[in-house]
Scaffold this motif. Structure first.
Motif, PDB file in Angstrom:
ATOM      1  N   VAL A  59      -9.500  22.732  58.783  1.00 60.00           N
ATOM      2  CA  VAL A  59      -9.860  24.073  59.268  1.00 60.00           C
ATOM      3  C   VAL A  59     -11.374  24.218  59.308  1.00 60.00           C
ATOM      4  N   ALA A  60     -12.028  23.794  58.207  1.00 55.71           N
ATOM      5  CA  ALA A  60     -13.491  23.849  58.179  1.00 55.71           C
ATOM      6  C   ALA A  60     -14.093  22.924  59.226  1.00 55.71           C
ATOM      7  N   GLY A  61     -13.479  21.762  59.406  1.00 57.65           N
ATOM      8  CA  GLY A  61     -13.981  20.817  60.406  1.00 57.65           C
ATOM      9  C   GLY A  61     -13.856  21.370  61.813  1.00 57.65           C
ATOM     10  N   ARG A  62     -12.749  22.034  62.100  1.00 60.10           N
ATOM     11  CA  ARG A  62     -12.576  22.612  63.436  1.00 60.10           C
ATOM     12  C   ARG A  62     -13.602  23.711  63.695  1.00 60.10           C
ATOM     13  N   ALA A  63     -13.802  24.593  62.731  1.00 58.77           N
ATOM     14  CA  ALA A  63     -14.759  25.683  62.923  1.00 58.77           C
ATOM     15  C   ALA A  63     -16.175  25.146  63.088  1.00 58.77           C
ATOM     16  N   ALA A  64     -16.567  24.204  62.233  1.00 56.49           N
ATOM     17  CA  ALA A  64     -17.936  23.682  62.288  1.00 56.49           C
ATOM     18  C   ALA A  64     -18.174  22.906  63.581  1.00 56.49           C
ATOM     19  N   ALA A  65     -17.252  22.002  63.926  1.00 58.13           N
ATOM     20  CA  ALA A  65     -17.441  21.171  65.115  1.00 58.13           C
ATOM     21  C   ALA A  65     -17.451  22.030  66.381  1.00 58.13           C
ATOM     22  N   SER A  66     -16.561  23.010  66.470  1.00 54.01           N
ATOM     23  CA  SER A  66     -16.507  23.859  67.668  1.00 54.01           C
ATOM     24  C   SER A  66     -17.780  24.682  67.810  1.00 54.01           C
ATOM     25  N   LEU A  67     -18.282  25.208  66.701  1.00 52.48           N
ATOM     26  CA  LEU A  67     -19.510  25.995  66.760  1.00 52.48           C
ATOM     27  C   LEU A  67     -20.693  25.136  67.182  1.00 52.48           C
ATOM     28  N   ILE A  68     -20.748  23.913  66.670  1.00 55.13           N
ATOM     29  CA  ILE A  68     -21.843  23.000  67.039  1.00 55.13           C
ATOM     30  C   ILE A  68     -21.785  22.645  68.516  1.00 55.13           C
TER      31      ILE A  68
ATOM     32  N   VAL B  47     -16.114  15.359  72.043  1.00 58.39           N
ATOM     33  CA  VAL B  47     -15.578  14.140  71.424  1.00 58.39           C
ATOM     34  C   VAL B  47     -16.572  13.575  70.407  1.00 58.39           C
ATOM     35  N   GLY B  48     -17.842  13.507  70.778  1.00 62.41           N
ATOM     36  CA  GLY B  48     -18.845  12.976  69.861  1.00 62.41           C
ATOM     37  C   GLY B  48     -18.988  13.805  68.616  1.00 62.41           C
ATOM     38  N   VAL B  49     -19.069  15.129  68.761  1.00 64.55           N
ATOM     39  CA  VAL B  49     -19.224  15.987  67.588  1.00 64.55           C
ATOM     40  C   VAL B  49     -17.966  15.954  66.712  1.00 64.55           C
ATOM     41  N   ALA B  50     -16.779  15.946  67.306  1.00 59.45           N
ATOM     42  CA  ALA B  50     -15.555  15.894  66.532  1.00 59.45           C
ATOM     43  C   ALA B  50     -15.454  14.594  65.747  1.00 59.45           C
ATOM     44  N   ALA B  51     -15.817  13.478  66.356  1.00 56.57           N
ATOM     45  CA  ALA B  51     -15.771  12.204  65.650  1.00 56.57           C
ATOM     46  C   ALA B  51     -16.768  12.187  64.497  1.00 56.57           C
ATOM     47  N   ALA B  52     -17.969  12.707  64.717  1.00 59.50           N
ATOM     48  CA  ALA B  52     -18.980  12.743  63.651  1.00 59.50           C
ATOM     49  C   ALA B  52     -18.542  13.677  62.521  1.00 59.50           C
ATOM     50  N   THR B  53     -17.984  14.827  62.861  1.00 63.36           N
ATOM     51  CA  THR B  53     -17.526  15.774  61.847  1.00 63.36           C
ATOM     52  C   THR B  53     -16.374  15.190  61.046  1.00 63.36           C
ATOM     53  N   GLY B  54     -15.454  14.514  61.740  1.00 60.03           N
ATOM     54  CA  GLY B  54     -14.333  13.897  61.049  1.00 60.03           C
ATOM     55  C   GLY B  54     -14.757  12.812  60.091  1.00 60.03           C
ATOM     56  N   SER B  55     -15.760  12.034  60.459  1.00 63.20           N
ATOM     57  CA  SER B  55     -16.236  10.971  59.568  1.00 63.20           C
ATOM     58  C   SER B  55     -16.903  11.522  58.310  1.00 63.20           C
ATOM     59  N   VAL B  56     -17.385  12.752  58.360  1.00 62.73           N
ATOM     60  CA  VAL B  56     -18.055  13.353  57.211  1.00 62.73           C
ATOM     61  C   VAL B  56     -17.085  14.138  56.346  1.00 62.73           C
ATOM     62  N   LEU B  57     -16.210  14.945  56.965  1.00 68.34           N
ATOM     63  CA  LEU B  57     -15.361  15.862  56.212  1.00 68.34           C
ATOM     64  C   LEU B  57     -13.956  15.329  55.944  1.00 68.34           C
ATOM     65  N   LEU B  58     -13.440  14.446  56.774  1.00 66.43           N
ATOM     66  CA  LEU B  58     -12.040  14.033  56.662  1.00 66.43           C
ATOM     67  C   LEU B  58     -11.879  12.646  56.065  1.00 66.43           C
TER      68      LEU B  58
END
Length: 354
Positions: free
Chosen positions: A183-192, A343-354
Motif C-alpha cells: 500500500v505504501a509502495g503504491r502510494a509513493a510510486a504513483s505520487l513520484i 515501470v521504472g519507478v515501480a521497479a525501483a520502489t519495489g526493490s527498496v520496500l518489497l
C-alpha cells in the motif's frame, strides 16, 4: 388604355402580398405559398429504432452466437469494464462541469503556486482528497486546463488522483492484508510518477500537442444551462472513447493465452514488464485492480506493484479517452512516456520496500 398600361396593371395584381397586406391578414392565417419539399435527415432516434428492430428480428441468431465461450467471455469483460467505469466517468464529468461553470478562474491562481514547478507537486497531492478512478480524472484535467491551470499541474493531478485517493488505498489494503508495504509502495510510486511526468511536461511538452475539443461558450449562458451544456459535451467526447477502449480490452482478454503469463512469471525482469503490459491491456478500474493483482500470486510483489502503478495511468480505455479529450498528438506521446516512467519507478520502489 394602352397595351403597356394594361400589362403594368396585370403585373401589379400578380405580385406577392406586401407588408401592408400582412397587417390586414387575420392572425393565424399563413401567407399562401407554393409547397416546398422537406429534407428528412436520419438522426439518432431512427438509428436506435433500427438497431432495436434488428435485435428483435435476429434474437435467436444472437442467442446462439453469445453462447460460444469466446464471445461470452468478451461480453462479460466488456460489460464489467463499462459497469466499473461509467459511474466514475459520470462523477468526473459532473465535477468537470462544476469546475467549468461555478469555480472562478481566480480560485486556481490562489490555490496553486504561481511557479509551475511548485504547482506540480501540489496538484499531485490534491489527488488524495478526490475519490474516483482514471475515467473521471480525464475530463476533470481537461476542465482544469480550460480554467487556466498550467497543463503540467493538471496532468500531474490526472495521474495521481486515481492511484492515491483513499478508496483505492483502502481497497489495496484489503486485497493485500499480509503485505501493508505494498500500500505504501503504491502510494509513493504513483505520487513520484505523477510529479516526474508533470516536470517532464514543463521541460519537454508543447502546448500545441494538446487540442481540447471545442466546447460551446458557457460565459453568456445561465448557470444551469451552462452546466448541462458542459456535461453533454464531455459525455459525448469521453464516453464514446470509453466504449472503444472497453471493446479493445475485452478483445485482448480473449486473445491472450493464460499459459503465457505463467511462463513470464518465472522471469524476474520480464514479469515486471509482463504485468505492466497486462495492466494496459486489461483496463481495470483503479478501485478494483488490487484484487486482480492479489490473485496473480505466481508473480512477485514487485511485478504486482508495477501492475498497480501502471494501470491507473496507462490503459486502453484511458488512452482512448485522452485522445478524445486532449487530442491524438498528445496521447501518442504522453502514454508511452508515462508507461516507461511508471515501470521504472515501480521497479525501483519495489526493490527498496518489497
Amino acid at each position: 388604355m394602352s397595351a403597356p398600361e394594361r400589362a403594368a396593371r396585370t403585373a401589379e395584381r400578380t405580385e406577392l402580398p406586401s407588408a401592408a397586406d400582412d397587417q390586414h391578414r387575420p392572425a393565424g392565417r399563413p401567407r399562401s405559398s407554393s409547397p416546398s419539399p422537406i429534407a428528412h435527415r436520419i438522426g439518432s432516434v431512427e438509428v436506435l429504432t433500427a438497431l432495436l428492430l434488428l435485435l428483435l428480428v435476429m434474437s435467436e441468431q444472437l442467442t446462439d452466437l453469445l453462447s460460444t465461450p469466446a464471445l461470452a467471455t468478451w461480453t462479460t469483460v466488456f460489460v464489467s469494464v463499462m459497469v466499473q467505469a461509467v459511474p466514475f466517468l459520470v462523477f468526473g464529468v459532473l465535477l468537470s462541469a462544476v469546475i467549468a461553470v461555478f469555480v472562478p478562474r481566480s480560485f486556481w491562481a490562489r490555490a496553486l503556486p504561481r511557479h509551475p514547478a511548485l504547482a506540480v507537486p501540489v496538484a499531485s497531492a490534491a489527488g488524495v482528497v478526490l475519490p474516483g478512478c482514471e475515467c473521471g480524472a480525464v475530463p476533470i484535467a481537461g476542465s482544469l486546463i480550460r480554467r487556466g491551470v498550467t497543463p503540467a499541474a493538471a496532468l500531474a493531478f490526472l495521474l495521481a488522483a486515481p492511484a492515491i485517493n483513499p478508496i483505492v488505498l483502502a481497497a489495496t489494503a484489503v486485497a493485500f492484508p499480509n503485505n501493508p508495504e505494498i500500500v505504501a509502495g503504491r502510494a509513493a510510486a504513483s505520487l513520484i510518477v505523477a510529479m516526474v511526468m508533470g516536470w517532464l511536461w514543463l521541460r519537454l511538452g508543447r502546448t500545441d500537442w494538446i487540442r481540447l475539443p471545442h466546447r460551446p461558450d458557457l460565459d453568456g449562458l445561465p448557470r444551469g444551462q451552462a452546466f448541462w451544456s458542459a456535461v453533454r459535451h464531455d459525455v459525448v467526447h469521453a464516453g464514446g472513447f470509453l466504449v472503444v477502449g472497453a471493446a479493445a480490452a475485452a478483445s485482448i482478454n480473449v486473445l491472450v493465452p493464460e499459459r503465457w503469463l505463467q511462463t513470464l512469471a518465472d522471469q524476474p525482469v520480464l514479469s515486471v514488464l509482463a504485468l505492466a503490459a497486462l495492466a494496459v491491456l486489461l483496463s481495470i478500474c483503479s478501485e478494483a485492480d488490487a484484487f486482480v493483482a492479489a490473485s496473480l500470486s505466481q508473480f512477485s510483489l514487485t511485478a504486482r506493484l508495477a501492475f498497480l502503478v501502471v494501470g491507473p495511468m496507462v490503459d486502453l480505455k484511458l488512452i482512448s479517452m485522452q485522445a478524445g479529450i486532449f487530442g491524438r498528438r498528445f496521447a501518442v506521446r504522453f502514454a508511452p512516456a508515462t508507461f516507461a516512467v511508471a515501470v521504472g519507478v515501480a521497479a525501483a520502489t519495489g526493490s527498496v520496500l518489497l
